[in-house]
Design an enzyme around this catalytic site. Structure first.
Site, PDB file in Angstrom:
ATOM      1  N   GLU A 128      30.003  66.822  44.880  1.00  0.00           N
ATOM      2  CA  GLU A 128      31.421  66.491  44.688  1.00  0.00           C
ATOM      3  C   GLU A 128      32.256  67.770  44.723  1.00  0.00           C
ATOM      4  O   GLU A 128      31.864  68.754  44.104  1.00  0.00           O
ATOM      5  CB  GLU A 128      31.621  65.835  43.302  1.00  0.00           C
ATOM      6  CG  GLU A 128      30.845  64.563  43.129  1.00  0.00           C
ATOM      7  CD  GLU A 128      30.742  64.126  41.654  1.00  0.00           C
ATOM      8  OE1 GLU A 128      31.449  64.673  40.793  1.00  0.00           O
ATOM      9  OE2 GLU A 128      29.915  63.226  41.390  1.00  0.00           O
ATOM     10  N   LYS A 130      34.647  70.486  43.540  1.00  0.00           N
ATOM     11  CA  LYS A 130      35.027  70.812  42.151  1.00  0.00           C
ATOM     12  C   LYS A 130      36.529  71.077  42.117  1.00  0.00           C
ATOM     13  O   LYS A 130      36.995  72.152  42.487  1.00  0.00           O
ATOM     14  CB  LYS A 130      34.253  72.036  41.659  1.00  0.00           C
ATOM     15  CG  LYS A 130      34.502  72.352  40.204  1.00  0.00           C
ATOM     16  CD  LYS A 130      33.630  73.500  39.743  1.00  0.00           C
ATOM     17  CE  LYS A 130      33.776  73.785  38.263  1.00  0.00           C
ATOM     18  NZ  LYS A 130      35.097  74.233  37.867  1.00  0.00           N
ATOM     19  N   ASP A 132      40.083  72.024  40.943  1.00  0.00           N
ATOM     20  CA  ASP A 132      40.475  73.060  39.996  1.00  0.00           C
ATOM     21  C   ASP A 132      41.731  72.627  39.242  1.00  0.00           C
ATOM     22  O   ASP A 132      42.855  72.943  39.623  1.00  0.00           O
ATOM     23  CB  ASP A 132      40.720  74.367  40.770  1.00  0.00           C
ATOM     24  CG  ASP A 132      40.739  75.554  39.842  1.00  0.00           C
ATOM     25  OD1 ASP A 132      40.431  75.385  38.654  1.00  0.00           O
ATOM     26  OD2 ASP A 132      41.056  76.660  40.316  1.00  0.00           O
ATOM     27  N   TYR A 239      35.735  61.452  37.958  1.00  0.00           N
ATOM     28  CA  TYR A 239      34.401  61.857  38.416  1.00  0.00           C
ATOM     29  C   TYR A 239      33.277  61.385  37.496  1.00  0.00           C
ATOM     30  O   TYR A 239      32.122  61.665  37.757  1.00  0.00           O
ATOM     31  CB  TYR A 239      34.292  63.369  38.652  1.00  0.00           C
ATOM     32  CG  TYR A 239      34.703  64.231  37.467  1.00  0.00           C
ATOM     33  CD1 TYR A 239      33.978  64.245  36.284  1.00  0.00           C
ATOM     34  CD2 TYR A 239      35.811  65.058  37.564  1.00  0.00           C
ATOM     35  CE1 TYR A 239      34.353  65.036  35.221  1.00  0.00           C
ATOM     36  CE2 TYR A 239      36.199  65.869  36.503  1.00  0.00           C
ATOM     37  CZ  TYR A 239      35.465  65.852  35.334  1.00  0.00           C
ATOM     38  OH  TYR A 239      35.834  66.627  34.280  1.00  0.00           O
ATOM     39  N   LYS A 324      30.007  77.892  42.886  1.00  0.00           N
ATOM     40  CA  LYS A 324      31.383  78.372  43.008  1.00  0.00           C
ATOM     41  C   LYS A 324      31.661  78.966  44.386  1.00  0.00           C
ATOM     42  O   LYS A 324      30.762  79.528  45.004  1.00  0.00           O
ATOM     43  CB  LYS A 324      31.661  79.445  41.933  1.00  0.00           C
ATOM     44  CG  LYS A 324      31.519  78.961  40.503  1.00  0.00           C
ATOM     45  CD  LYS A 324      32.549  77.951  40.080  1.00  0.00           C
ATOM     46  CE  LYS A 324      33.884  78.557  39.774  1.00  0.00           C
ATOM     47  NZ  LYS A 324      34.002  79.205  38.478  1.00  0.00           N
ATOM     48  N   CYS A 416      73.636  91.237  51.608  1.00  0.00           N
ATOM     49  CA  CYS A 416      72.553  90.491  52.260  1.00  0.00           C
ATOM     50  C   CYS A 416      71.956  91.352  53.388  1.00  0.00           C
ATOM     51  O   CYS A 416      72.693  91.838  54.250  1.00  0.00           O
ATOM     52  CB  CYS A 416      73.103  89.185  52.823  1.00  0.00           C
ATOM     53  SG  CYS A 416      71.917  88.358  53.905  1.00  0.00           S
ATOM     54  N   CYS A 419      73.003  89.394  56.897  1.00  0.00           N
ATOM     55  CA  CYS A 419      74.383  89.256  57.405  1.00  0.00           C
ATOM     56  C   CYS A 419      75.363  90.216  56.738  1.00  0.00           C
ATOM     57  O   CYS A 419      76.533  90.264  57.122  1.00  0.00           O
ATOM     58  CB  CYS A 419      74.855  87.814  57.240  1.00  0.00           C
ATOM     59  SG  CYS A 419      75.158  87.353  55.539  1.00  0.00           S
ATOM     60  N   CYS A 434      72.852  85.202  48.730  1.00  0.00           N
ATOM     61  CA  CYS A 434      73.714  85.713  49.791  1.00  0.00           C
ATOM     62  C   CYS A 434      74.888  84.750  49.865  1.00  0.00           C
ATOM     63  O   CYS A 434      74.696  83.533  49.880  1.00  0.00           O
ATOM     64  CB  CYS A 434      72.938  85.725  51.110  1.00  0.00           C
ATOM     65  SG  CYS A 434      73.988  85.598  52.563  1.00  0.00           S
ATOM     66  N   CYS A 440      75.440  83.094  57.857  1.00  0.00           N
ATOM     67  CA  CYS A 440      74.275  83.986  57.784  1.00  0.00           C
ATOM     68  C   CYS A 440      73.167  83.426  58.680  1.00  0.00           C
ATOM     69  O   CYS A 440      72.732  82.284  58.496  1.00  0.00           O
ATOM     70  CB  CYS A 440      73.794  84.102  56.340  1.00  0.00           C
ATOM     71  SG  CYS A 440      72.273  85.053  56.173  1.00  0.00           S
TER      72      CYS A 440
HETATM   73  S1  IVH Z   1      31.304  67.000  35.692  1.00  0.00           S
HETATM   74  C1  IVH Z   1      28.908  66.618  32.783  1.00  0.00           C
HETATM   75  N1  IVH Z   1      32.413  66.813  38.065  1.00  0.00           N
HETATM   76  O1  IVH Z   1      34.732  71.457  36.078  1.00  0.00           O
HETATM   77  C2  IVH Z   1      29.618  67.734  33.283  1.00  0.00           C
HETATM   78  N2  IVH Z   1      33.335  68.370  36.519  1.00  0.00           N
HETATM   79  O2  IVH Z   1      33.384  73.760  34.902  1.00  0.00           O
HETATM   80  C3  IVH Z   1      31.058  67.635  33.120  1.00  0.00           C
HETATM   81  N3  IVH Z   1      35.316  69.552  37.348  1.00  0.00           N
HETATM   82  O3  IVH Z   1      35.224  70.608  32.708  1.00  0.00           O
HETATM   83  C4  IVH Z   1      31.853  67.873  34.291  1.00  0.00           C
HETATM   84  N4  IVH Z   1      35.391  68.600  39.322  1.00  0.00           N
HETATM   85  O4  IVH Z   1      37.044  69.980  34.389  1.00  0.00           O
HETATM   86  C5  IVH Z   1      32.446  67.422  36.870  1.00  0.00           C
HETATM   87  N5  IVH Z   1      33.328  66.509  40.171  1.00  0.00           N
HETATM   88  C6  IVH Z   1      33.352  67.111  38.983  1.00  0.00           C
HETATM   89  C7  IVH Z   1      34.322  68.082  38.659  1.00  0.00           C
HETATM   90  C8  IVH Z   1      34.282  68.689  37.407  1.00  0.00           C
HETATM   91  C9  IVH Z   1      35.971  69.477  38.507  1.00  0.00           C
HETATM   92  C10 IVH Z   1      35.677  70.449  36.232  1.00  0.00           C
HETATM   93  C11 IVH Z   1      35.764  69.747  34.887  1.00  0.00           C
HETATM   94  C12 IVH Z   1      34.780  70.474  34.018  1.00  0.00           C
HETATM   95  C13 IVH Z   1      34.677  71.797  34.711  1.00  0.00           C
HETATM   96  C14 IVH Z   1      33.388  72.478  34.386  1.00  0.00           C
END
Ligand code: IVH
Length: 715
Positions: A128, A130, A132, A239, A324, A416, A419, A434, A440
């Site tokens: 999945e 991740k 942010d 998720y 990561k 500016c 212009c 400006c 301009c």
């Molecule tokens: S599972 C059981 N799945 O990543 C483990 N986390 O670094 C719990 N996150 O706190 C998290 N995408 O905020 C899981 N597909 C995903 C995720 C995900 C983003 C974040 C989540 C977690 C953090 C951990």
């Protein structure tokens, strides 16, 4: 020295390093999770955290010491004061990290060893992206959302229930009956577009811009005042789910989708190491085009019974890992500071950088937002800085790394740079402007770029370079000239690189764009502060272009009913209203020219809306309702197709009156507008939708009847 004293010294050093690291990481956690303003880049944080883990692995007593002190685990923070604390029904865990293919292979080998699976036995992983953002726990009882909370310290989070009502993708009921408690877990995030728009607003107001979309999302959700969250665009992606056993993680996501939650369409199963490696590479590439931030890939053992056998170590499951992505920030030097002139004349300082490669892209320029930001970061030309880039977002300087030798301070220009017009700073604003307006070149250019953009007139085949050429050739001078290009066909075809075919295509795209909806037209004008959502609200309210323009002209007189009317549109307010009225006054002639060459369609209401009981009705809420919060009442009005207005005018259809209602109720009375007392309001709701906990079949059936247009309002 004897061996034992050497040992002791080593232990002492390790202890000291450990204590410093723990203190530093806690400071970082507090800034990142507690204040939504990171002190260091994610990579620096990860590196220090890794060092801590290595230290603890070779000195097991250290970890125990940390526990006995009762200290918080690294990566978690105590809920902030002001928020109601919510104990999670099940703890919210974190993830172990992998930083390389070797780490990932080692993780897979560990899983196999633990489960006693030989290499030829299948071990399906679920991969999945991740996201942010920040994690959110949605707590359902008997299928109804009771509360929502941030992760906090993993055991207890911060209650953000009122705030999540404004987050896209949150489902308030799930089809569960009985005495069940289910917690849906997912990530709240902000997409790049909204992040850029929010930082632009910060730029104008002089607020500190958010370092990245993650902090913008966290800062927007973790607001004690939910109305601030309501102004920010946040989304939720689910998720996981606890309390509803499913055989696999893939089935769990399927279930969440069935319940109406958005899940990541890029999630998939991986059956081999090749699958794992390819999915990582593919997502790393796709990261640039998603429109929101992902910082790695999460791999989870797919089968729930394997997950159970693997269990949890510390605060992370043994069955999952986050592989990561490499850094999206880099260090370089500011070689100069230039000024960019925006559509509304805003002057934005831009750092000209010694080129630096950041995750595959050569970065030469980065935004410095505004003069205050330069001061806040204490930046001079010649300084070493950390630059961050993500996807399609303009890179930004996030902090200084080191003072440059012979550093030169930068002073904002008083004229500016394009212009030569005077530069001003409005009272209470941080941005410099400006004053050249459409005279301009930079402002005109920026404006035309906006006009042709996808969300505005969507004129494909007219990029920045083309517009520059057209302006240089004096074919196009003002925005309206873009729509009369067919008169210049021969000249266009004679331009270098503009063959007959591309000119045909362009003229075709222009002809098509002349049929425009009212919301699109209003948005395309590029009025300061007016995005697509507000443009839609205005179109919905005024229905056609002549009415809108006339009303805005009348609203220049703030004692005119039209001024009160525009301020009363929910989601508009006085500052936006002022901006629209000023714009129409300044650019009235240009708006007229555009209206002349375009065919602006009247606002059309989608068929489905018309069957709603408050369809098209303007409702004002006043006084304190006993049965629900103001936010909830607003939400209900909108759900029934109504428009919430903040003040009473002739255009108001209903006033919902709670206790201690003041002048609005009086005005409604004077204007003869229908007033609903709380009891009548509740009756209306009961006839249509459903309050939390009142969702039984009978009510749904009544609501269905109304929605199909069979019912009338009990008014
Ligand atoms: S599972 C059981 N799945 O990543 C483990 N986390 O670094 C719990 N996150 O706190 C998290 N995408 O905020 C899981 N597909 C995903 C995720 C995900 C983003 C974040 C989540 C977690 C953090 C951990």
């Amino acid at each position: 020295m004897t061996e034992t004293t050497e040992d002791k010294k080593r232990q002492g050093d390790a202890q000291q390093e450990w204590e410093t690291l723990v203190a530093t990481l806690r400071r970082y956690d507090d800034a990142y999770y507690g204040k939504d303003a990171p002190l260091v880049s994610d990579e620096e944080y990860d590196a220090q955290r890794l060092r801590l883990e290595q230290l603890e692995a070779s000195n097991p007593t250290l970890r125990k010491k940390g526990k006995s002190k009762g200290g918080e685990a690294i990566g978690f923070v105590e809920p902030v004061r002001g928020f109601t604390k919510r104990p999670h029904h099940h703890p919210m865990l974190s993830l172990e990290n992998a930083f390389s293919a070797d780490d990932m292979r080692a993780f897979m080998a560990r899983l196999r060893r633990y489960l006693q699976l030989t290499d030829d036995m299948p071990l399906v992983m679920h991969c999945e992206p991740k996201l942010d953002g920040l994690s959110l726990n949605l707590h359902y009882q008997d299928g109804v959302l009771q509360w929502a909370a941030t992760r906090g310290n993993g055991e207890v989070g911060e209650d953000v229930t009122d705030n999540v009502r404004h987050v896209q993708g949150i489902v308030s009921t799930i089809p569960m009956k009985g005495d069940s408690v289910i917690e849906v877990r997912g990530e709240v995030y902000m997409n790049h577009k909204d992040f850029v728009a929010l930082n632009r607003l910060c730029e104008q107001k002089g607020d500190t811009p958010f370092a990245n979309a993650r902090n913008a999302a966290a800062g927007s959700l973790r607001q004690l005042d939910a109305s601030i969250t309501s102004e920010r665009s946040l989304s939720f992606m689910a998720y996981g789910c606890v309390g509803y056993p499913m055989p696999t993680q893939s089935a769990c996501l399927g279930l969440l989708r069935d319940w109406g939650f958005p899940t990541d369409h890029l999630a998939r199963q991986c059956e081999s190491w090749d699958d794992i490696a390819t999915s990582y590479e593919a997502l790393l590439e796709e990261r640039e085009t998603l429109g929101w931030d992902i910082d790695g890939v999460v791999y989870k053992v797919d089968h729930a019974d394997y997950q159970r056998r693997l269990g949890v170590v510390g605060r992370a499951p043994r069955w999952a890992v986050a592989w990561k992505f490499p850094a999206q920030s880099g260090r370089t030097r500011i070689e100069g500071i230039s000024i960019q002139v925006g559509r509304h004349g805003t002057l934005t300082p831009v750092a000209e950088l010694e080129p630096v490669r950041i995750s595959g892209v050569l970065v030469k320029r980065a935004t410095l937002h505004n003069a205050n930001e330069i001061k806040r970061l204490d930046l001079c030309i010649g300084d070493d800085v950390i630059v961050q880039r993500a996807g399609d977002v303009i890179p930004q300087v996030i902090r200084k790394a080191k003072d440059g030798r012979g550093r030169q301070t930068f002073s904002f220009p008083t004229a500016c740079p394009v212009c030569g017009s005077e530069v001003v700073r409005h009272d209470g604003e941080v941005a410099y402007y400006c004053t050249g307006g459409l005279s301009c070149d930079a402002q005109r250019m920026a404006w035309m770029k906006h006009i042709v953009s996808r969300e505005a007139f969507d004129i494909t085949g007219l990029g920045e370079q083309h517009i520059k050429t057209l302006m240089a050739e004096h074919i196009v001078h003002m925005p309206v000239d873009l729509f009369t290009l067919d008169a210049h066909r021969a000249r266009l075809q004679a331009l270098e690189g503009w063959g007959q075919r591309s000119v045909d295509n362009l003229l075709h795209a222009i002809a098509k764009s002349k049929d425009v909806s009212l919301p699109r037209f209003i948005y395309a004008l590029g009025i300061p502060q007016i995005g697509r959502v507000t443009a839609e609200l205005l179109a919905k309210h005024y229905k056609n272009a002549p009415h809108w323009v006339r009303s805005m002209e009348q609203a220049q007189d703030t004692s005119h009913e039209s001024w009160h009317d525009v301020c009363a549109i929910d989601g508009v307010g006085e500052s936006m209203a002022r901006s629209i009225v000023d714009f129409v006054r300044t650019y009235g002639a240009m708006i007229e020219q555009l209206r002349h060459v375009l065919r602006i369609k009247d606002y059309e209401i989608k068929g489905a809306d018309m069957s709603l009981p408050l369809y098209g009705k303007r409702v004002v809420l006043t006084g304190a309702l006993q049965g629900m919060t103001r936010e909830e009442a607003k939400y209900r009005v909108q759900e029934m197709g109504g428009i919430v207005a903040s003040s009473v005018s002739h255009a108001t259809d209903y006033v919902v009156m709670g206790e201690n209602a003041g002048s609005k109720a009086k005005k409604a009375h004077a204007l003869g507008i229908k007033i609903l007392r709380e009891q009548e309001w509740m009756q209306l709701l009961k006839g249509h939708i459903v309050g939390t906990g009142a969702r039984d079949t009978e009510l749904h059936e009544t609501a269905d009847g109304l929605a199909k247009g069979q019912g009338t309002l009990p008014l």
